[in-house]
Design an enzyme around this catalytic site. Structure first.
Site, PDB file in Angstrom:
ATOM      1  N   ASN A  76       0.818  -1.215   0.000  1.00 54.78           N
ATOM      2  CA  ASN A  76       0.000   0.000   0.000  1.00 54.78           C
ATOM      3  C   ASN A  76       0.852   1.266   0.000  1.00 54.78           C
ATOM      4  O   ASN A  76       0.339   2.359   0.260  1.00 54.78           O
ATOM      5  CB  ASN A  76      -0.917   0.014   1.232  1.00 54.78           C
ATOM      6  CG  ASN A  76      -2.053  -0.985   1.101  1.00 54.78           C
ATOM      7  OD1 ASN A  76      -2.574  -1.197   0.019  1.00 54.78           O
ATOM      8  ND2 ASN A  76      -2.419  -1.608   2.202  1.00 54.78           N
ATOM      9  N   HIS A 115       2.949   1.994   2.174  1.00 58.69           N
ATOM     10  CA  HIS A 115       2.811   2.398   3.568  1.00 58.69           C
ATOM     11  C   HIS A 115       3.941   1.751   4.355  1.00 58.69           C
ATOM     12  O   HIS A 115       4.245   0.571   4.163  1.00 58.69           O
ATOM     13  CB  HIS A 115       1.441   1.918   4.088  1.00 58.69           C
ATOM     14  CG  HIS A 115       1.155   2.293   5.503  1.00 58.69           C
ATOM     15  ND1 HIS A 115       0.726   3.554   5.864  1.00 58.69           N
ATOM     16  CD2 HIS A 115       1.213   1.588   6.651  1.00 58.69           C
ATOM     17  CE1 HIS A 115       0.523   3.587   7.169  1.00 58.69           C
ATOM     18  NE2 HIS A 115       0.829   2.408   7.676  1.00 58.69           N
ATOM     19  N   CYS A 147       4.567   8.073   7.996  1.00 59.57           N
ATOM     20  CA  CYS A 147       5.645   8.886   7.444  1.00 59.57           C
ATOM     21  C   CYS A 147       5.909   8.442   6.011  1.00 59.57           C
ATOM     22  O   CYS A 147       5.656   7.280   5.649  1.00 59.57           O
ATOM     23  CB  CYS A 147       6.913   8.778   8.285  1.00 59.57           C
ATOM     24  SG  CYS A 147       7.570   7.118   8.421  1.00 59.57           S
TER      25      CYS A 147
END
Length: 382
Positions: free
Chosen positions: A279, A281, A316
């Site tokens: 993702n 992520h 982040c």
């Protein structure tokens, strides 16, 4: 001669093979050099591996006799599937079994997953928890093109993100140990989901680790949290178990750590390309590694991590620069018997100052269980 073939990667509970001289099964891993052992394999369209065990070619598998009757003999059920698969070579371990709403998976601890103490690292355990969770979703048929996303979530560009996790480690497994990870899900409020895990030694049943977590949805494009759509709720609600968390919530408020209260700091941390998941992520396990970057070596040398309470505040990006801050409570330089337990407060923040994650870790003296049995430290401290 009759050949029985399992058409799914996941077998139902209590499944047993009818008697035959050949048995086909679907496993998640394998080798192209199994023919010499009487085991033939070929890839499947689902990305798994179809493994055919010919007992006539090799009746002894991994030191255990496996006897199958010929077709002209009376049919006698074989042992349960989990027992049968555990007799296969180590490279074929990791069977999947779901019993009702609790999903279970076996893992063998590999040599590259252990640390200086010759036990599995905390990151290894966290990765096993995540792998079990994803295979649970895939097993119930809700894994779509997203990383853990259901079909309705994918249509709405929604993904799961963890907001809170609590982990308690009783004992770390060692190289070659096989652990059984159980996992299940429950509702958490109107828009969240709780996932619990229980990690046990597959041979003795000893509890090794317990963990609980809270997950919410985030829009993959806007990167903002989202309410749970009713369509998604209808997908996942049948899998919810109505039960209390496996761990009592650590209700102690996590203190605000700053430059005036920290003891150790590690700067210049940044995610690399391989720290991103499907993702785009940063994997939640990576955050755990980052907060521990600032834990002093003196703690690692004398203590082992026994518990964590983590709060994830924001994600982040790939180009973010982070700082890891740690404050220590307890004497980590004195005699082992004088420092039964150590507690650390952690903060992970962007260099700009924005909080990414905060947490609390608890550490117990190495070999504390042995010391407690000798009466050298109080039982409750062991």
């Amino acid at each position: 001669m009759v050949t029985t073939t399992a058409t799914s990667l996941f077998f139902p509970a209590g499944f047993s093979f009818p008697t035959s001289s050949k048995t086909s099964m679907m496993l998640g891993g394998g080798s192209d050099k199994l023919g010499a052992s009487g085991i033939k394999s070929k890839p499947t369209s689902s990305g798994g591996l179809q493994v055919k065990v010919n007992v006539q070619d090799n009746p002894k598998i991994n030191g255990t006799m496996v006897t199958l009757k010929n077709e002209d003999e009376d049919e006698t059920p074989l042992p349960p599937l989990r027992n049968f698969i555990n007799q296969l070579p180590d490279m074929l371990i990791d069977p999947f079994v779901q019993e009702e709403l609790i999903f279970s998976q076996n893992f063998s601890i590999r040599s590259y997953e252990i640390g200086p103490d010759q036990t599995a690292s905390i990151e290894t355990l966290m990765n096993l928890l995540q792998e079990t969770a994803l295979n649970h979703v895939r097993n119930i048929g809700l894994l779509n093109d997203g990383f853990g996303s259901t079909p309705e979530m994918s249509r709405r560009n929604l993904i799961w993100v963890v907001t809170r996790m609590q982990v308690l480690v009783d004992r770390y497994p060692s190289w070659g140990d096989v652990v059984l990870v159980d996992s299940w899900v429950s509702a958490s409020g109107k828009n969240g989901m709780r996932r619990d895990w229980l990690v046990r030694d597959s041979k003795t049943g000893e509890t090794l680790t317990r963990a609980t977590s809270i997950w919410v949805m985030m829009n993959k494009q806007t990167r903002k949290l989202s309410k749970m759509p009713e369509e998604v709720r209808r997908e996942i609600e049948p899998q919810f178990i109505d039960c209390a968390p496996i761990l009592n919530e650590d209700s102690r408020k996590l203190p605000k750590l700053n430059d005036n209260t920290l003891d150790y700091v590690r700067t210049g941390l940044s995610p690399g390309w391989n720290d991103l998941d499907a993702n785009q992520h940063v994997n939640n396990v990576k955050y755990v590694g980052w907060i521990l970057e600032s834990a002093p070596v003196s703690i690692w040398e004398s203590h082992e991590l026994s518990g964590m309470t983590l709060e994830y505040k924001r994600e982040c990006g790939r180009h973010s620069m982070l700082q890891s801050l740690t404050a220590v409570s307890g004497d980590i330089t004195g005699d082992l018997l004088d420092a039964f337990r150590v507690e650390c407060q952690h903060l992970l923040r962007l260099e700009s100052g924005s909080m990414v994650m905060r947490g609390r870790t608890e550490w117990k003296p190495k070999y504390a269980n042995n010391l407690g049995s000798l009466g050298l430290i109080p039982a409750e401290s062991s």
